[in-house]
Design an enzyme around this catalytic site. Sequence first.
Site, PDB file in Angstrom:
ATOM      1  N   HIS A  97      24.314 -18.176 -22.435  1.00  0.00           N
ATOM      2  CA  HIS A  97      25.286 -18.677 -21.467  1.00  0.00           C
ATOM      3  C   HIS A  97      24.749 -18.604 -20.038  1.00  0.00           C
ATOM      4  O   HIS A  97      25.250 -19.293 -19.155  1.00  0.00           O
ATOM      5  CB  HIS A  97      26.647 -17.973 -21.617  1.00  0.00           C
ATOM      6  N   ASP A 138      23.419 -14.993 -28.481  1.00  0.00           N
ATOM      7  CA  ASP A 138      23.586 -15.339 -27.070  1.00  0.00           C
ATOM      8  C   ASP A 138      22.306 -15.030 -26.296  1.00  0.00           C
ATOM      9  O   ASP A 138      22.232 -14.060 -25.530  1.00  0.00           O
ATOM     10  CB  ASP A 138      24.780 -14.575 -26.486  1.00  0.00           C
ATOM     11  N   SER A 179      25.249  -9.965 -17.588  1.00  0.00           N
ATOM     12  CA  SER A 179      24.891 -10.855 -18.692  1.00  0.00           C
ATOM     13  C   SER A 179      23.382 -11.074 -18.704  1.00  0.00           C
ATOM     14  O   SER A 179      22.791 -11.456 -17.704  1.00  0.00           O
ATOM     15  CB  SER A 179      25.597 -12.200 -18.535  1.00  0.00           C
TER      16      SER A 179
END
Length: 715
Positions: free
Chosen positions: A86, A222, A650
């Site tokens: 992402h 991810d 992240s």
Amino acid sequence: MKKILLSLITICMLVPSSVKADEGMWFLMFLERLNHRDMQKMGLQLTAEEIYSINNHSLKDAIIQFNGGCTAEMISKDGLVLTNHHCGYDAIAELSSAEKNYLKDGYWAKSRAEELKPSSLYVRFFVRMDDCSKRILSVVNPKMSEAEREKAINQEIAKIEKENNEGGKYTVSVRPFFQGNEYYYFVYQDYKDVRLVGTPPESLGKFGGDTDNWEWPRHTADFSMFRVYADANGNPADYAASNVPLQPKHHLPVNIGGVTENDFAMILGYPGRTNRWMPAGGIEQNVKFAYPAWVEGSKTGMDNMKKYMVKSDALNLIYASKFAGVANYWKNRQGMIDALSKFGVAKTKAEQEAKFNKWANKSANKAKYGNVVATINAYYAMTNEKAQHDNYLVQLFRTSAFGTVGRSLGRQLDIYVKSDASKRAQMAPAILEMATAMHKELHIPAEKDILAAQLNLYNKKAGYVLAPIVEKLAKENNGDFTNYVNATFDSSIFTSIDRVKAFLDAPTEELLMNDPLYVLSNELVNHYLVKSDELLKAQNDFEASFRLLVEGLRESKIGEIKYPDANSTLRLTYGKVRALPEDKRNDAAINNYTTLDGQVKKYKKGDLEFDLPTRVLEMNAKKEFGRFADKDGSLHVNFLTDNDITGGNSGSPVLNGKGELIGLAFDGNIEAMAGDVIFDKNLQRTINVDIRYVLWVIENFSGAKNIVDEMTIVK
């Protein structure tokens, strides 16, 4: 380089009386004094110098900020970068087309020549940091207004940045901490030639979609991979075919031995923002006014994007990145409302502030702190309805491509129309490029629906003082903006590239100033930005009082927090692999990891969120996990730690006690969504991709062993 000194006073303020090993986002420069002994007891085998050094290569040299909003890490001697899927989403979407849909199908470069360069992508390396609190605070005094204080501080910041950037070689950032009671400067080096190396298909990289977002158990790959390039001497350089892979000062070894409950785990990264010093009134305002508006405005935009995204891959590509960004915070803010309400966080904060207020009104403290709590509460009472109003308007700006067009493309056209022929000739190509880029990321029918829906919502729900133009248009259109928006799009110069070209060929100020989208956008933005004298005064007093609240909480030792809020500067958090209570939705033996079996059980053929490649189903059936299988025979997908992270983390590396990569942080659990405001040591978890699953997807599923081969693999 000069040694970093810390005053005895500051040490006393920063040393925690009882550090909770799983709570805190810590400065690397203070690890030796504050955290190292604790970390060693838990399993750390590195010295503090091996984690952070300004004179020698250290762990911090492998940790990078990725494109300003995420974290990533160097995992090979040839500049290979690992981050979340992402985090790379925008770049992958930009490089994709309907014919070559890397977002949907995945991509793996078989050679350096096949690595793809997005138009704009950079990484930032951390060089060093230092305390400049005494210097910054010496230029301000209590008699200054907040505007005067900010001006004086910014002037001093400019000097510090110039003194430390070595003629432009480095980017220097001076940041406030503890609500402006301390200041530190950070030195960075930026690299702009960053290329896509590989990404799994979206069915793996975004498996579970919005349904599983912020949830456990998770089953997602991810991750995405890039490479940093430099000139022949290792210096930052604009993209060029002659550039070579960067040789980083340090890259992370990759450990494929797996993790078990209570294993030591630390995370280094760039957490974006926490609000753990936020007063009770601010929490109450968010829960009752700001966040509900955010959630409703986000959902309105998402619903109108989704109507078109499902029609074709081409339309899905146009809105995929924007939708993902809006959806991420839509669910986050709803989770925040639920968690903050459930755990009574505002009440807890109010009780703390009551203790502080009692201390503040003792004779020795009253002159400085006596009015702090009352001033803060008065400000929130004044701004509750404005917070609701502003969040409805902000979601209009975030989801509509034309909400702020007056301040972007419109501003350039305004300068253009007022310039002479020579200046116009210089500006025209850039304006046309700007318009082309804008229209590449929108679909006019969708934009009509988004803007009309957001105006309808804003008019009905925002309250406070509506933008005058909206009140006027609502009366003229019986409260329904659909026909108005359709007519506006038909007549505006902003709604097609051909119309922008026509304006460039025959510009008139009258045409621009009367363009309905230009007028609407500017009036909405102006209304959002305008503040009355009364509000400016209240804001000034609030900012000064908030700073005093934090100072007083630290001085009185009423506050338990010993570390500064996150603000996109490099931090370390440490803890352990730690399960949540048993969950029947997870087929794993211990609820601290998930398996490929569990992912396959979620599979729904053709579903936008839960589809899987046929090859994954076949490989799982045959248990083709190779060297990445766990000792229990399964392939572990995601796992849990109790590290303290937030947005911006992240892509952060999860490291074992030797500083080896064991996973990739990508999410938190919705039960602990209050974590940005208050840390819950029982519920707070970080959700990570197991590095073995990452490597299995690259080597076994995708056949890109050449990429794994350049890593340093440890068993």
